[in-house]
Write an enzyme that holds these catalytic residues in place. Structure first.
Site, PDB file in Angstrom:
ATOM      1  CB  SER A  69      -0.930   0.029   1.206  1.00 23.90           C
ATOM      2  OG  SER A  69      -2.028  -0.805   0.975  1.00 23.90           O
ATOM      3  CE  LYS A  72      -3.601   0.486  -1.462  1.00 18.63           C
ATOM      4  NZ  LYS A  72      -4.385   0.152  -0.258  1.00 18.63           N
ATOM      5  CE1 TYR A 197      -4.150  -1.354  -5.098  1.00 20.86           C
ATOM      6  CE2 TYR A 197      -4.456  -3.727  -5.248  1.00 20.86           C
ATOM      7  CZ  TYR A 197      -4.357  -2.575  -4.489  1.00 20.86           C
ATOM      8  OH  TYR A 197      -4.464  -2.654  -3.122  1.00 20.86           O
ATOM      9  CE1 TYR A 249      -3.434   0.133   4.619  1.00 18.99           C
ATOM     10  CE2 TYR A 249      -2.541  -0.876   6.586  1.00 18.99           C
ATOM     11  CZ  TYR A 249      -2.509  -0.678   5.229  1.00 18.99           C
ATOM     12  OH  TYR A 249      -1.553  -1.292   4.494  1.00 18.99           O
ATOM     13  CB  VAL A 267      -0.224  -6.068   4.042  1.00 14.39           C
ATOM     14  CG1 VAL A 267      -1.536  -5.529   4.535  1.00 14.39           C
ATOM     15  CG2 VAL A 267      -0.200  -6.223   2.550  1.00 14.39           C
TER      16      VAL A 267
HETATM   17  N1  GLN Z   1      -1.681  -5.333  -2.383  1.00 19.00           N
HETATM   18  C1  GLN Z   1      -2.347  -5.250  -1.116  1.00 19.00           C
HETATM   19  C2  GLN Z   1      -3.833  -5.501  -1.295  1.00 19.00           C
HETATM   20  O1  GLN Z   1      -4.384  -5.067  -2.245  1.00 19.00           O
HETATM   21  C3  GLN Z   1      -2.105  -3.887  -0.524  1.00 19.00           C
HETATM   22  C4  GLN Z   1      -2.845  -3.710   0.780  1.00 19.00           C
HETATM   23  C5  GLN Z   1      -2.043  -3.107   1.863  1.00 19.00           C
HETATM   24  O2  GLN Z   1      -0.825  -2.999   1.859  1.00 19.00           O
HETATM   25  N2  GLN Z   1      -2.771  -2.726   2.868  1.00 19.00           N
HETATM   26  O3  GLN Z   1      -4.484  -6.122  -0.507  1.00 19.00           O
END
Ligand code: GLN
Length: 313
Positions: A69, A72, A197, A249, A267
């Site tokens: 994430s 992003k 993505y 988050y 994550v």
């Molecule tokens: N690639 C992970 C997902 O789409 C990214 C989520 C994350 O790092 N929170 O679930």
């Protein structure tokens, strides 16, 4: 910036890392992307970079991991560069959700069914569809090129095992993307958007790469080493605001109180953060708490921020 602070950091960091590392055992390594479960649960590494090019690293800083994430933040910036603010914010909102990062609840509950912000999965998938390019590989190549430029590292590349592992198991993200398509949010073909993505989530980095990328944000878009403006200040401001309100988050409020710095977690256990005007910081600790943030990483940032009074608030 005081070099006294930097010297103190250099002295104290190794011990702080060892203290925070112990918290790792309280959490779990992400396993919903099967390949991520191979990460070492007890690892903790950090790299701090200042505008003069001085750096400090401690712990398992040679570990490489996927951005997940954290990517992003930078696809948002690229989408802003490609489309401008108005177009981007017609597809994603500016508000935290309070829900899990992979929740699709509000896409149905709250009209007009656009993602609440670009840092939750739904929002980032919508952003992937806004990256300019003929087809998904073209778009992905532009993303990778942009990330390499910001990290000052031409060798950044995908971890193909993680990419495949996510692509093969992403039922939730896939259903979310089809819902977004139905809500009129996604441009183009759904599987192509998802491919962009999954690829940007699986770009492999070290803490030093994250620190370089963070330093550009902490310097309002300028690469302090060359003086070159890499990102317009306004887009950096937007990115840092989202990092503060949504970057951790649904633990962003708690993080703002305990640490008080713009940050983005992933994550894989990575966290990119900064002390604006001073340092870019990259860290990794794969053991996660229930909200999906690195337990040891957050603990370490809390220790540092409170010791040096870094909170922006
Ligand atoms: N690639 C992970 C997902 O789409 C990214 C989520 C994350 O790092 N929170 O679930």
């Amino acid at each position: 910036m005081t070099s006294e602070e930097f010297d103190q950091l250099r002295i104290k960091l190794p011990q702080w890392v060892e203290e925070s590392r112990r918290h790792g055992t309280e959490g779990k390594v992400a396993s919903y992307i099967p390949e991520l479960s191979k990460a070492p649960i007890e690892a903790l590494g950090i790299h701090i970079l200042d505008g003069q090019g001085r750096s400090i690293s401690a712990g398992d800083c040679s570990l490489s991991f996927t951005m997940q994430s954290i990517s992003k933040v930078f696809t948002l910036i690229l989408a802003l560069l490609d489309n401008g603010e108005e177009a981007v914010f017609s597809k994603v909102g500016m508000e935290p959700t309070g829900d899990n990062f992979n929740s699709m609840l509000k896409l149905e509950l709250v009209q007009p069914g656009i993602p609440f912000n670009p840092l939750i999965n739904a929002g980032a998938i919508a952003i992937s569809s806004l990256i300019a390019g003929e087809h998904s590989l073209d778009k992905s190549a532009r993303v990778l090129h942009f990330f390499r430029m910001l990290a000052g590292n031409d060798t950044l590349d995908y971890d193909y095992d993680v990419y495949r592992s996510e692509s093969e198991t992403a039922n939730l993200n896939r259903s979310m993307a089809y819902l977004l398509k139905d809500n009129g949010v996604l441009e183009g073909e759904v599987e192509e958007v998802l491919d962009v993505y999954f690829r940007h989530c699986s770009i492999n980095v070290t803490c030093a790469d994250l620190a370089s990328m963070a330093l550009v944000l902490s310097s309002d878009g300028v690469n302090p080493r060359t003086g070159k403006q890499l990102i317009p200040r306004r887009y950096v401001q937007i990115a840092k605001t989202f990092m503060t309100t949504c970057g951790m988050y649904n633990a962003s409020g708690e993080f703002a109180i305990q640490v008080g710095l713009p940050a983005k977690s992933g994550v894989s256990g990575g966290i990119l953060t900064m002390v604006p005007g001073k340092y870019g910081i990259g860290l990794v600790g794969p053991s996660l708490n229930r909200k999906g943030n690195s337990i040891a990483g957050v603990d370490l940032l809390q220790t540092m921020s409170q010791h040096f009074d870094w909170s922006l608030f």
